[in-house]
Design an enzyme around this catalytic site. Structure first.
Site, mmCIF file in Angstrom:
data_model
loop_
_atom_site.group_PDB
_atom_site.id
_atom_site.type_symbol
_atom_site.label_atom_id
_atom_site.label_comp_id
_atom_site.label_asym_id
_atom_site.label_seq_id
_atom_site.Cartn_x
_atom_site.Cartn_y
_atom_site.Cartn_z
ATOM 1 N N ASP A 1 40.485 16.219 53.247
ATOM 2 C CA ASP A 1 39.607 17.064 54.037
ATOM 3 C C ASP A 1 38.482 17.544 53.117
ATOM 4 O O ASP A 1 38.470 17.269 51.913
ATOM 5 C CB ASP A 1 40.411 18.226 54.643
ATOM 6 N N GLU B 1 37.701 26.708 62.913
ATOM 7 C CA GLU B 1 38.580 26.860 61.765
ATOM 8 C C GLU B 1 38.983 28.317 61.534
ATOM 9 O O GLU B 1 39.286 29.029 62.501
ATOM 10 C CB GLU B 1 37.930 26.208 60.540
HETATM 11 C C1 GLC Z 1 36.466 20.392 58.065
HETATM 12 C C2 GLC Z 1 37.696 20.116 58.916
HETATM 13 C C3 GLC Z 1 37.882 18.673 59.265
HETATM 14 C C4 GLC Z 1 36.544 17.962 59.324
HETATM 15 C C5 GLC Z 1 35.938 17.989 57.935
HETATM 16 C C6 GLC Z 1 34.540 17.373 57.909
HETATM 17 O O1 GLC Z 1 36.748 21.407 57.150
HETATM 18 O O2 GLC Z 1 38.931 20.613 58.436
HETATM 19 O O3 GLC Z 1 38.563 18.627 60.539
HETATM 20 O O4 GLC Z 1 36.703 16.628 59.752
HETATM 21 O O5 GLC Z 1 35.894 19.298 57.379
HETATM 22 O O6 GLC Z 1 33.649 18.159 58.636
#
Ligand code: GLC
Length: 638
Positions: free
Chosen positions: A314, A520
């Protein structure tokens, strides 16, 4: 004998032979097996890897943010992938042309390297191509789970793939297959359901995004069917929706049996359907960070489930292995790469990552075999999706972005995502479906005329935003005006007081309230309340006139205190741009069919509380949903 001037060695036949030899040698020199699409993928991978330096291999494992991805950086560091972080766009309201030009500019940098390995560009298209102006914004997963319609999800995947490709992008970080077990989690709306069986069924979006598997297909191999399809990403592996109290990125405390029976099943389905990539979760399982969990990432996902695509971290997921993040970066790099992460979403400190990983390989802390496994998987995805043959984007699909057909599909999804929780204060006097032809109706509430609110987070920006200018769509207010009889007066007042309501003698009122957009951790909530002045909107309107309350939220919210005042109650979740779908059902062009895919609690003190729990005392149980019959008249076409 052909007349030939006395040229001895340089007679014409000899010149011809020499020319043939030169052409043959040149052809041999320029023939690169890995560039030959007629060669099997395994042969191409092997040939290419035999040619790659350590720097070129490590470069393939790096994904950087578009804002730092200049052609020079791509070339100098052999970068294998680029992403748009949430809301990261080349320009405000950027057109497909602007997107395609940006992606191609970066691609040219990647292709200018010695071996010309194309980069793969990824973006969060999690409810349609949600970063992009004028894209069709579908209901978030919390609403799609209510539909229990896998074929609808497949169509949504198909439409999303076309809109993502319209902007020149071949890879989306979707679907999120979290099983949200506590609605206090800020990402619960990204989860289809608390029930893993619904989440499993909704993985049908993957063949929509990537394409139908060919007849002879080897389980676990990534599959992407060409230029109208995109690589998908099952996320976040594993147990992201099971954290204590729903605290984002926190600790999922559960037995292995519980993890495998609740949070893992949708990964089986995703792999069986050829998902190209899997993203690791920020969260921990029983205190062990998933980004550092070799047993689950390598031992289970790769070795036991035979997943052959690539595993991506991530955003700064490696950094967050330690607390505070980046506290011991070399440890994090070793732990993350050794766990089995193949591509690292850096996204900015790529030189630090590259230097550290290079060091650890040269010092034999991380074996070359781990690097080779990662690069092999990344190249496999790039080869199977024809990225080497079609590295450059074009505008051939530009007219797919926000197309009428896709918006109608989204409108259908909205209709099927609605759940009717109450319909009239006495069962023999249902309020819904509402009459279209009456004298005067009131539309009120914070969310009635707010496209941004009805789309929720991950829309144009990472956190989402209020207002009607963020993109193109139909607000619920506009949808109501589109639907009622022209003779019906529609009065809109976002925040009316009781006197206003009483003095106007409305036939009925529609009150649209709920949560503001969030994403988030910003969405973590310990009280799950309807944002002010929503509760006072309900009280001032519903105390004075028959009312239907439509709740726009990413999860069940506290509604019990207001229920006695409310005549009819609809859960609309986060419907996206096509608010017309709400009016279609409120006014009976279509019936209510949705059944809760999440338990609706009475109070937050009851949480976590999921279907099947011993102490199960919800306000509205999992699977609940009243139905209505559509009006006899043909649905009005808009
Ligand atoms: C974010 C998320 C993830 C996403 C990534 C790229 O923090 O946790 O779901 O795909 O970063 O944006």
């Amino acid at each position: 004998m052909i007349w030939a001037p006395k040229m001895g060695l340089f007679s014409i036949p000899m010149l011809g032979f020499l020319l043939f030899c030169c052409l043959a040698v040149t052809a041999e020199a320029t023939y690169l097996k890995y560039k030959d699409p007629k060669q099997p993928v395994g042969v191409r991978i092997k040939d290419l890897m035999n040619r790659m330096t350590l720097e070129e291999k490590i470069g393939q494992m790096v994904q950087i943010e578009r804002s730092v991805a200049t052609p020079d950086v791509m070339k100098k560091y052999f970068i294998g992938s680029v992403l748009s972080g949430g809301g990261s766009v080349p320009a405000t309201k950027a057109t497909p042309e602007i997107w395609v030009n940006m992606v191609n500019e970066i691609q040219k940098g990647a292709l200018s390297t010695r071996l010309g390995i194309p980069m793969i560009y990824g973006i969060d298209a999690v409810h349609g191509h949600n970063n992009v102006y004028n894209a069709t914004i579908f209901p978030h997963n919390v609403g799609l789970g209510v539909t229990r319609d896998p074929q609808l999800l497949k169509k949504i995947g198909d439409a999303t793939a076309l809109e993502v490709r319209a902007t020149g992008i071949p890879y989306a970080f979707a679907p999120c297959i979290a099983v949200c077990r506590d609605p206090r989690w800020g990402r619960c709306y990204e989860s289809y359901s608390e029930d893993h069986k619904i989440v499993q069924a909704m993985t049908e979006i993957i063949p929509g995004l990537q394409g139908n598997l060919p007849a002879k297909y080897k389980k676990g191999i990534p599959f992407v069917a060409g230029k109208n399809k995109i690589a998908a990403c099952a996320k976040h592996y594993v147990g992201d929706g099971g954290t204590t109290n729903g605290i984002n990125e926190n600790n999922t405390v559960i037995s292995l049996g519980g993890l495998l029976s609740i949070h893992m099943p949708a990964y089986y389905d995703s792999i069986r359907k050829g998902v190209a990539t899997v993203m690791v979760s920020y969260s921990s399982w029983n205190g062990k960070k998933m980004h550092a969990n070799h047993d689950l990432v390598t031992g289970f996902l790769k070795d036991k489930l035979k997943f052959r695509g690539f595993v991506i971290s991530d955003w700064q997921g490696i950094d967050r292995i330690t607390s505070p993040p980046h506290a011991n970066y070399s440890y994090s790099v070793e732990a993350g790469i050794s766990a089995g992460i193949d591509m690292v979403m850096v996204p900015y400190n790529y030189t630090e990552f590259i230097d550290d990983l290079t060091n650890q390989v040269k010092n034999k802390i991380i074996p070359m075999s781990r690097i080779d496994d990662a690069v092999r998987r990344i190249l496999r995805v790039k080869f199977v999706m024809d990225l080497f043959e079609n590295p450059m984007a074009d505008l051939s699909l530009a007219n797919q972005l926000g197309s009428k057909e896709h918006r109608e599909l989204a409108r259908e999804a909205v209709r099927k995502s609605l759940v009717l929780l109450k319909n009239g204060k006495s069962s023999n006097k249902p309020l819904l479906p509402l009459t279209k032809k009456t004298t005067k109706i009131l539309v009120a509430g914070t969310h009635a005329n707010n496209l941004g609110y009805q789309c929720g987070g991950w829309t144009i920006t990472w956190q989402g935003q209020g207002g009607n200018d963020l993109t193109i769509g139909t607000t619920i207010l506009k949808a109501i005006k589109n639907t009622v009889d022209p003779s019906t007066q529609v009065v809109y007042n976002e925040n009316p007081d009781t006197d206003f309501v009483k003095s106007n003698k409305f036939s009925y009122a529609i009150v649209v309230v709920g949560e503001p957009p969030y994403a988030e951790t910003f969405g973590d909530s310990m009280n799950l309340s309807i944002s002010e002045p929503g509760p006072s909107n309900i009280n001032s309107v519903c105390g004075a006139v028959k009312c239907v309350v439509v709740v726009i939220s990413g999860r069940p919210v506290v509604i019990q205190p207001y229920l006695p005042t409310i005549d009819a109650l609809v859960a609309a979740w986060l419907p996206g741009t096509e608010g017309q779908g709400v009016a279609d059902v409120l006014f009976g062009d279509y019936g209510f069919t949705g059944k809760l895919a999440r338990t609706w609690m009475k109070t937050v003190d009851q949480l976590p509380m999921n279907v099947g729990d011993p102490h199960y005392d919800p306000l509205f149980p999992f699977g609940f949903g009243l139905t209505t019959k559509p009006h006899q008249a043909e649905p009005k076409s808009h």
